[in-house]
Design a protein around this motif. Structure first.
Motif, short mmCIF file in Angstrom:
data_model
loop_
_atom_site.label_atom_id
_atom_site.label_comp_id
_atom_site.label_asym_id
_atom_site.label_seq_id
_atom_site.Cartn_x
_atom_site.Cartn_y
_atom_site.Cartn_z
N ASP A 1 -1.32 9.40 -18.89
CA ASP A 1 0.27 8.58 -19.98
C ASP A 1 1.42 8.68 -19.14
O ASP A 1 2.17 8.16 -18.75
N THR A 2 1.53 9.45 -18.44
CA THR A 2 3.24 9.52 -17.88
C THR A 2 2.83 8.87 -17.05
O THR A 2 3.87 7.87 -15.91
N VAL A 3 1.92 8.55 -16.13
CA VAL A 3 1.36 7.55 -14.89
C VAL A 3 1.72 6.55 -14.97
O VAL A 3 3.13 5.04 -14.91
N ALA A 4 0.95 6.24 -16.26
CA ALA A 4 1.06 4.40 -16.95
C ALA A 4 2.62 4.01 -17.49
O ALA A 4 2.75 3.11 -17.15
N ALA A 5 3.05 5.68 -18.00
CA ALA A 5 4.24 5.15 -18.45
C ALA A 5 5.35 4.73 -17.12
O ALA A 5 6.50 3.95 -17.53
N TYR A 6 5.53 5.54 -16.05
CA TYR A 6 6.85 5.46 -14.90
C TYR A 6 5.83 4.42 -14.80
O TYR A 6 6.87 3.47 -13.76
N GLY A 7 4.49 3.89 -14.37
CA GLY A 7 4.13 2.76 -13.55
C GLY A 7 5.07 1.26 -14.27
O GLY A 7 5.07 0.04 -13.55
N LEU B 1 -4.32 0.20 -14.99
CA LEU B 1 -2.53 0.02 -14.68
C LEU B 1 -2.72 1.12 -14.23
O LEU B 1 -1.18 0.81 -12.96
N ALA B 2 -2.30 2.20 -14.24
CA ALA B 2 -2.45 3.83 -13.59
C ALA B 2 -2.62 3.49 -11.96
O ALA B 2 -1.88 3.01 -10.86
N ALA B 3 -3.59 2.18 -11.29
CA ALA B 3 -4.05 2.43 -10.11
C ALA B 3 -3.30 1.03 -9.66
O ALA B 3 -2.70 1.57 -8.53
N THR B 4 -3.13 0.16 -10.20
CA THR B 4 -2.52 -0.81 -9.82
C THR B 4 -1.01 -0.17 -9.24
O THR B 4 -0.33 -0.39 -8.25
N SER B 5 -0.57 1.07 -9.97
CA SER B 5 0.81 1.10 -9.98
C SER B 5 0.98 2.08 -8.27
O SER B 5 1.83 2.14 -7.90
N ASN B 6 -0.44 3.08 -8.47
CA ASN B 6 0.41 4.20 -6.62
C ASN B 6 -0.46 2.51 -5.91
O ASN B 6 -0.10 2.97 -4.91
N ALA B 7 -1.59 1.54 -6.33
CA ALA B 7 -1.52 1.04 -4.60
C ALA B 7 -0.71 -0.12 -4.44
O ALA B 7 -0.30 -0.27 -3.41
N ASN B 8 0.69 -0.41 -5.67
CA ASN B 8 1.68 -0.87 -4.91
C ASN B 8 2.96 0.24 -4.22
O ASN B 8 3.06 -1.12 -3.32
N ILE B 9 2.31 1.35 -4.82
CA ILE B 9 3.48 2.70 -4.03
C ILE B 9 3.54 1.97 -2.49
O ILE B 9 3.65 1.74 -1.37
N ILE B 10 1.64 2.15 -1.61
CA ILE B 10 1.41 1.96 -0.97
C ILE B 10 1.65 1.12 0.04
O ILE B 10 1.48 1.06 1.28
N MET B 11 1.21 -0.43 -0.86
CA MET B 11 1.91 -1.33 0.09
C MET B 11 3.91 -1.46 -0.07
O MET B 11 3.93 -1.85 1.29
N PHE B 12 3.82 -0.40 -0.89
CA PHE B 12 5.40 -1.21 -0.35
C PHE B 12 5.78 -0.10 1.10
O PHE B 12 6.40 -0.36 1.89
N PRO C 1 -5.22 10.39 -10.00
CA PRO C 1 -6.17 10.43 -10.77
C PRO C 1 -7.51 10.81 -10.41
O PRO C 1 -7.41 9.46 -10.46
N ALA C 2 -8.48 11.32 -10.77
CA ALA C 2 -9.72 11.27 -10.39
C ALA C 2 -10.18 9.36 -10.73
O ALA C 2 -10.96 8.49 -10.70
N GLU C 3 -9.79 9.54 -12.90
CA GLU C 3 -9.62 7.99 -12.65
C GLU C 3 -9.61 7.14 -13.11
O GLU C 3 -9.89 6.19 -13.25
#
Length: 487
Positions: free
Chosen positions: A286-292, A60-71, A136-138
């Motif tokens: 956890d904060t990254v996932a919450a923000y997503g 979920l954190a991975a898609t959050s980062n990727a979606n910001i880039i797509m925007f 994040p590396a994970e």
């Protein structure tokens, strides 16, 4: 070439936005757009639920980062479509159907070329982009797998959005709704099949979610093109009109001249969001996932504002094209009132039921849940101010004013939002990040109101390429000449 019917006659879903009551016309135009936007957000939320439930917080954190880039990538070509839509709306208001088709065709050519270039660059440099975001590396490898497939979907998704924008410029907000629904059904339906590999489908993990989006956009785009041709909608291009996809130099200059500043506005928003993600990423998974998750909620909250802003912009462009300046102020007032009422209700619902809504994405015992609640409580109400900005910017852009909104947005996003986030972090900790959102929105709407009231945007000229005016002038004096505006 046949003479078209007047734009307000005999076309499914279309509205003549230059006559009649303003409030009801604005609402009836905005509601299908709102429904379309809600479906789009619902699609993203459903996909996030599938990813979160099947693959966990890391994905979920991975898609959050990727979606910001797509925007960010989307922003690079979005301005061309918006500029063309303004020309379409003004042309439609003055009953110049050929000018609307020329602008639409030019936008298709420019957006297609630009989106292919951006997609290729994005695919190539996706690892470097994720590294620059301090992903994040994970979450890095899942984000890379997801992002690269999403880049492949960019040209189809951009063209789909462009066609939706063009149709709305002619007053048709219903057709985009049906084809957005088609896209959502395919995307949301195929997500679990491709993530988990049910039946004959391969097990693709997080890349399966992106592949579902790719397939959905291609199918919906093909279906919309076929529908426009079959129903002979006004923006259809056929025969000799297909050459409009290779735009004239005058249209290129006009679309670039207006589109680049509009695209720059989107880039300001997206780079501000990327800077915020970089700060959020330093606070743990956890904060990254919450923000997503909260971004998913914000997608719904901002949908009424986006729909009302689009409706106001389309109505203002048509009325400016028709010379009905007496209606433009009333359109703005109605848009602001509707925004406060509808966006206010959306904010209240999200804040009231935040635990139940956030619990759809992650288990109720997840440490990310209280963080998401805190983010939502601090920042969500600021979208009421965001909606006011959308209305004001929509009106001024309808007359081609693009540099004022760009300057205002730049000030509110970087010196204000990013500055508040950085300056207050030693005092408030992570909460400083969330307070920066309403702070930026407050400055944004205040400056937008000042620009609307005192700025020179009303003095702008109608967006008509010079060579088109010359062609139209010759047609008016030559028997059997080119297409004339319907009256």
């Amino acid at each position: 070439m046949e003479e078209p019917a007047a734009p307000h006659h005999g076309r499914p879903g279309q509205r003549d936005l230059t006559t009649g009551p303003i409030g009801s016309a604005l609402l009836m135009f905005a509601l299908p757009t709102l429904a379309s936007n809600v479906l789009q957000s619902l699609n993203g939320s459903i996909n996030a639920i599938w990813v979160g439930r099947f693959l966990g917080e890391r994905a979920l954190a991975a898609t959050s980062n990727a979606n910001i880039i797509m925007f960010l990538m989307f922003s690079a070509v979005f301005g061309f479509g918006m500029a063309a839509t303004i020309i379409v709306g003004q042309s439609w208001g003055r009953r110049d159907v050929d000018a609307a088709r020329r602008a639409f065709g030019s936008a298709i050519g420019l957006v297609l070329a630009a989106s292919i270039v951006v997609a290729a660059l994005g695919w190539t440099f996706a690892p470097e982009i994720l590294a620059a975001l301090a992903t994040p590396a994970e979450a890095f490898q899942p984000a890379l797998d997801y992002l690269r497939v999403i880049f492949l979907a960019l040209p189809a998704s951009m063209l789909l959005v462009l066609m939706f924008m063009g149709l709305r410029g002619t007053g048709d907000s219903v057709t985009p709704l049906w084809f957005m629904a088609l896209c959502v059904v395919i995307d949301a339906g195929m997500n679990p099949l491709l993530i988990a590999g049910y039946g004959p489908f391969p097990r693709m993990g997080i890349a399966g979610s992106a592949t579902a989006t790719l397939i959905a956009n291609i199918v919906a785009l093909a279906a919309l093109v076929a529908w426009i041709r079959w129903r002979d909608l006004p923006l259809r291009l056929k025969g000799a009109e297909l050459r409009y996809i290779l735009p004239s130099s005058a249209l290129v200059r006009m679309i670039l001249g207006k589109g680049l500043p509009i695209g720059a506005q989107m880039l300001v928003l997206s780079t501000s969001a990327l800077a915020m993600v970089g700060l959020v990423n330093r606070n743990g998974i956890d904060t990254v996932a919450a923000y997503g998750i909260v971004q998913q909620l914000w997608g719904y909250v901002q949908m009424p504002a986006m729909a009302i802003g689009a409706a106001v912009s389309a109505m203002a462009a048509q009325n400016i094209g028709a010379g009905r300046w007496d209606r433009v102020t009333r359109i703005t007032r109605s848009g602001l009132l509707y925004n406060v009422a509808i966006t206010g209700v959306a904010v209240a619902l999200v804040l009231t039921f935040d635990t139940a809504i956030i619990g759809l994405f992650i288990p109720i015992t997840s440490p990310a849940l209280p963080i998401a609640q805190d983010i939502s409580l601090i920042a969500t109400w600021g979208f009421i101010m965001f909606g006011g900005t959308m209305v004001l910017f929509g009106v001024v852009r309808a007359n081609g004013a693009v540099w004022g909104p760009l300057a205002i947005l730049t000030i509110s996003m970087f010196p204000v939002r990013f500055g508040v986030a950085v300056a207050l972090t030693p005092l408030l900790g992570p909460d400083a990040l969330w307070w920066s959102f309403p702070a930026g929105s407050a400055v944004n709407v205040a400056l937008a109101a000042l620009y609307y009231r005192y700025g020179p945007w009303r003095a702008g000229k109608l967006l008509v390429p010079e060579e088109h005016c010359e062609e139209r002038s010759r047609a008016d004096i030559e028997p059997g000449g080119g297409l004339k505006p319907a009256t």
